[in-house]
Design an enzyme around this catalytic site. Structure first.
Site, PDB file in Angstrom:
ATOM      1  CG  ASP A 191      -0.324  -0.617   2.467  1.00 43.73           C
ATOM      2  OD1 ASP A 191       0.911  -0.535   2.609  1.00 43.73           O
ATOM      3  OD2 ASP A 191      -1.048  -1.181   3.289  1.00 43.73           O
ATOM      4  CG  ASN A 246      -8.724  -2.174  11.814  1.00 47.87           C
ATOM      5  OD1 ASN A 246      -7.769  -2.842  11.429  1.00 47.87           O
ATOM      6  ND2 ASN A 246      -9.136  -1.092  11.174  1.00 47.87           N
ATOM      7  CG  HIS A 271      -5.743  -2.816   8.722  1.00 49.13           C
ATOM      8  ND1 HIS A 271      -5.857  -1.492   9.104  1.00 49.13           N
ATOM      9  CD2 HIS A 271      -4.428  -3.118   8.912  1.00 49.13           C
ATOM     10  CE1 HIS A 271      -4.690  -1.038   9.487  1.00 49.13           C
ATOM     11  NE2 HIS A 271      -3.797  -1.998   9.388  1.00 49.13           N
ATOM     12  CD  GLU A 301      -8.718   0.469   7.769  1.00 49.21           C
ATOM     13  OE1 GLU A 301      -8.496  -0.546   8.455  1.00 49.21           O
ATOM     14  OE2 GLU A 301      -8.225   1.583   8.042  1.00 49.21           O
TER      15      GLU A 301
HETATM   16  C1  F6R Z   1       1.506  -1.779   6.090  1.00 45.68           C
HETATM   17  C2  F6R Z   1       0.190  -2.395   6.164  1.00 45.68           C
HETATM   18  C3  F6R Z   1      -0.550  -2.555   7.444  1.00 45.68           C
HETATM   19  C4  F6R Z   1       0.333  -2.861   8.656  1.00 45.68           C
HETATM   20  C5  F6R Z   1      -0.524  -2.927   9.927  1.00 45.68           C
HETATM   21  C6  F6R Z   1       0.308  -3.166  11.157  1.00 45.68           C
HETATM   22  O1  F6R Z   1       2.003  -1.789   4.784  1.00 45.68           O
HETATM   23  O2  F6R Z   1      -0.309  -2.747   5.150  1.00 45.68           O
HETATM   24  O3  F6R Z   1      -1.502  -3.577   7.292  1.00 45.68           O
HETATM   25  O4  F6R Z   1       0.991  -4.076   8.460  1.00 45.68           O
HETATM   26  O5  F6R Z   1      -1.236  -1.726  10.072  1.00 45.68           O
HETATM   27  O6  F6R Z   1       1.118  -2.054  11.379  1.00 45.68           O
HETATM   28  P1  F6R Z   1       2.239  -2.090  12.526  1.00 45.68           P
HETATM   29  O7  F6R Z   1       3.225  -3.112  12.122  1.00 45.68           O
HETATM   30  O8  F6R Z   1       2.825  -0.701  12.504  1.00 45.68           O
HETATM   31  O9  F6R Z   1       1.538  -2.412  13.779  1.00 45.68           O
END
Ligand code: F6R
Length: 251
Positions: free
Chosen positions: A67, A136, A138, A143
């Site tokens: 992303d 959450n 994702h 989401e």
């Molecule tokens: C990042 C992504 C997100 C993160 C997730 C966890 O490219 O796609 O899904 O992997 O938000 O983020 P952290 O590792 O910062 O807790």
């Protein structure tokens, strides 16, 4: 889903790096799906260490990131383009022409999504996709409520996601409201998936990932339907599962 229990964040990162390195050693032109965020940082450091100390080469590897924020310049310090340069690409021998991230600044974002998806196909699909998980549920920026059939698309970030990511910005207001993300179906087409979870703040979602039915409300639960998923989690992230189960299990 196969669960590997790690003692702590470092052990989780080393185990994850070992799996990625094995993939690259077995297939030098592997297509890797990459994530950003806090969870995967140390894994990237381990890859860099192995590149420097053990001469592991990424010269043929192709990468696709999950992303990118919409509207943030690639050069912005909090763009995922910058993150990848700073935390991985600048320190290994990967060719920049082989690294792909969605362009969140594209004038025609719909078109950008279609061409990103086409590029993944053109490269033969993703061999190994690295994932973190949002509190959450994702994966990527898919989401809760995102269709399981989704391809690369534009998504409005949930308030909780913006709040979690605001730690990198000066204020919550600066966090972009939208992102381009690989879709859930794009992720599910990867041949192998490696999901990492670390820390107490991931304990509840990890418990739900294992215990809940597959539901749109918790996007990561779709991984239960994938034939080749490894989850590596540290003790803190596993604490709610442990409390309820008394032990760790794989299924
Ligand atoms: C990042 C992504 C997100 C993160 C997730 C966890 O490219 O796609 O899904 O992997 O938000 O983020 P952290 O590792 O910062 O807790």
């Amino acid at each position: 889903m196969k669960l590997l229990e790690a003692k702590d964040h470092l052990e989780m990162s080393r185990l994850a790096a070992d799996i990625i390195l094995e993939q690259v050693c077995n297939k030098s032109n592997s297509v890797l799906g990459l994530a950003t965020g806090g969870t995967v940082l140390k894994t990237y450091q381990e890859l860099i260490l192995n590149h420097k100390e053990n001469d592991i080469s990424f010269a043929q590897v192709r990468t696709f990131n999950l992303d990118e924020y919409v509207g943030l310049s690639k050069k912005h310090e909090n763009s995922y383009h910058s993150y990848m340069q700073k935390h991985l690409f600048n320190h290994i021998d990967i060719q920049s022409s082989n690294t792909f991230l969605p362009n969140g600044e594209a004038e025609d974002l719909e078109r950008e999504c279609i061409s990103y998806e086409a590029m993944i196909d053109h490269m033969g699909g993703i061999d190994l996709q690295l994932l973190g998980i949002g509190q959450n549920g994702h994966i990527g920026f898919n989401e809760p409520g995102t269709s399981f059939n989704s391809k690369t698309h534009i998504i409005e970030l949930e308030e909780s996601t913006k709040l979690a990511n605001s730690r990198y910005f000066n204020s919550l207001d600066e966090v972009p409201t939208h992102a381009v993300t690989m879709g859930i179906s794009t992720i599910m087409q990867s041949r192998k998936i490696l999901l990492l979870a670390s820390g107490q703040h991931k304990a509840s979602i990890l418990h739900q990932l294992f215990k809940s039915d597959v539901t749109l409300d918790i996007p990561a639960t779709i991984l239960r339907n994938h034939p080749n998923v490894i989850i590596i989690a540290d003790q803190e992230a596993l604490s709610e599962l442990h409390q309820l189960e008394g032990n760790v299990y794989a299924q």
